[in-house]
Design a protein around this motif. Structure first.
Motif, PDB file in Angstrom:
ATOM      1  N   GLN A 164      16.049  34.026 -50.452  1.00  0.00           N
ATOM      2  CA  GLN A 164      16.169  32.574 -50.337  1.00  0.00           C
ATOM      3  C   GLN A 164      17.168  32.190 -49.239  1.00  0.00           C
ATOM      4  O   GLN A 164      16.905  31.293 -48.433  1.00  0.00           O
ATOM      5  N   LYS A 165      18.284  32.875 -49.182  1.00  0.00           N
ATOM      6  CA  LYS A 165      19.308  32.581 -48.174  1.00  0.00           C
ATOM      7  C   LYS A 165      18.771  32.868 -46.772  1.00  0.00           C
ATOM      8  O   LYS A 165      18.949  32.052 -45.859  1.00  0.00           O
ATOM      9  N   ARG A 166      18.089  34.002 -46.589  1.00  0.00           N
ATOM     10  CA  ARG A 166      17.540  34.347 -45.276  1.00  0.00           C
ATOM     11  C   ARG A 166      16.440  33.360 -44.893  1.00  0.00           C
ATOM     12  O   ARG A 166      16.382  32.892 -43.757  1.00  0.00           O
ATOM     13  N   ALA A 167      15.570  33.044 -45.830  1.00  0.00           N
ATOM     14  CA  ALA A 167      14.473  32.115 -45.544  1.00  0.00           C
ATOM     15  C   ALA A 167      15.025  30.739 -45.177  1.00  0.00           C
ATOM     16  O   ALA A 167      14.563  30.116 -44.211  1.00  0.00           O
TER      17      ALA A 167
ATOM     18  N   PHE B 238       4.761  29.212 -43.020  1.00  0.00           N
ATOM     19  CA  PHE B 238       4.032  30.472 -43.162  1.00  0.00           C
ATOM     20  C   PHE B 238       4.519  31.481 -42.131  1.00  0.00           C
ATOM     21  O   PHE B 238       4.739  32.652 -42.442  1.00  0.00           O
ATOM     22  N   THR B 239       4.705  31.029 -40.905  1.00  0.00           N
ATOM     23  CA  THR B 239       5.176  31.925 -39.844  1.00  0.00           C
ATOM     24  C   THR B 239       6.582  32.430 -40.158  1.00  0.00           C
ATOM     25  O   THR B 239       6.846  33.641 -40.109  1.00  0.00           O
ATOM     26  N   ILE B 240       7.478  31.515 -40.486  1.00  0.00           N
ATOM     27  CA  ILE B 240       8.871  31.876 -40.749  1.00  0.00           C
ATOM     28  C   ILE B 240       8.978  32.784 -41.972  1.00  0.00           C
ATOM     29  O   ILE B 240       9.646  33.828 -41.934  1.00  0.00           O
ATOM     30  N   LEU B 241       8.325  32.410 -43.067  1.00  0.00           N
ATOM     31  CA  LEU B 241       8.427  33.229 -44.284  1.00  0.00           C
ATOM     32  C   LEU B 241       7.750  34.582 -44.090  1.00  0.00           C
ATOM     33  O   LEU B 241       8.182  35.582 -44.671  1.00  0.00           O
ATOM     34  N   GLY B 242       6.714  34.634 -43.262  1.00  0.00           N
ATOM     35  CA  GLY B 242       6.099  35.918 -42.930  1.00  0.00           C
ATOM     36  C   GLY B 242       7.081  36.824 -42.204  1.00  0.00           C
ATOM     37  O   GLY B 242       7.140  38.037 -42.461  1.00  0.00           O
ATOM     38  N   GLN B 243       7.879  36.249 -41.313  1.00  0.00           N
ATOM     39  CA  GLN B 243       8.891  37.024 -40.596  1.00  0.00           C
ATOM     40  C   GLN B 243       9.976  37.537 -41.554  1.00  0.00           C
ATOM     41  O   GLN B 243      10.424  38.674 -41.441  1.00  0.00           O
ATOM     42  N   VAL B 244      10.376  36.692 -42.493  1.00  0.00           N
ATOM     43  CA  VAL B 244      11.379  37.101 -43.478  1.00  0.00           C
ATOM     44  C   VAL B 244      10.809  38.231 -44.342  1.00  0.00           C
ATOM     45  O   VAL B 244      11.500  39.232 -44.614  1.00  0.00           O
ATOM     46  N   ASP B 245       9.548  38.104 -44.742  1.00  0.00           N
ATOM     47  CA  ASP B 245       8.926  39.162 -45.538  1.00  0.00           C
ATOM     48  C   ASP B 245       8.820  40.465 -44.750  1.00  0.00           C
ATOM     49  O   ASP B 245       9.038  41.551 -45.300  1.00  0.00           O
ATOM     50  N   GLU B 246       8.494  40.371 -43.455  1.00  0.00           N
ATOM     51  CA  GLU B 246       8.448  41.582 -42.624  1.00  0.00           C
ATOM     52  C   GLU B 246       9.803  42.281 -42.620  1.00  0.00           C
ATOM     53  O   GLU B 246       9.875  43.508 -42.710  1.00  0.00           O
TER      54      GLU B 246
END
Length: 156
Positions: free
Chosen positions: A20-23, A111-119
């Motif tokens: 959550q903090k990173r996102a 979607f783009t940002i959270l995809g990067q965080v998930d990566e």
């Protein structure tokens, strides 16, 4: 017993907070600091694409939060121009929630940002390990919520 990271609940909480903090930091950097609740916005857009405008109660039920939590989040999303409330033609007491063009653009950016965080979170995991972990998480949700939990279509 002293709490520590060997306790699954403590570990899940720490992982959730770190994600959550990173996102949120990435959303802020992308100009979406006022977004507040991406999952709510995702659901509103998903339902809008299916021709359905959600009520506050339907959102609360789908997101497993209280109606008061939804009301506060919606007020912020509406104030920022991501959603708008519309009257329900069959029940004037009920307001339906629609996503705005600004909200749809924000969803794509999220979607783009959270995809990067998930990566970043899954660095070093194979696709098979990721799917196995997702399977375990779905099973844990089913165990805690009961047999009515269906998975991603239930919006977790």
């Amino acid at each position: 017993m002293k709490p520590n990271c060997k306790m699954p609940g403590i570990l899940f909480h720490a992982l959730h907070r770190a994600h959550q903090k990173r996102a949120q930091a990435q959303l802020n950097a992308g100009g979406l600091e006022d977004l507040g609740s991406p999952p709510m916005l995702f659901l509103i857009r998903h339902w809008s694409e299916q021709g359905k405008l959600a009520s506050q109660k339907e959102l609360a039920d789908a997101l497993h939060v209280t109606p008061a939590t939804v009301a506060m989040s919606l007020k912020s999303l509406e104030r920022s121009g991501y959603v708008e409330k519309r009257g329900d033609p069959s029940d004037q007491r009920c307001k339906r929630i629609a996503i705005t063009p600004k909200g749809s653009r924000a969803v794509e950016q999220c979607f783009t940002i959270l995809g990067q965080v998930d990566e970043q979170m899954f660095a070093g995991f194979s696709p098979e390990e990721q799917e196995q972990l997702n399977s375990y998480h779905r099973r844990m949700l089913r165990n805690l919520r009961g047999s009515d939990f269906q998975g991603p279509d239930d919006f977790c």
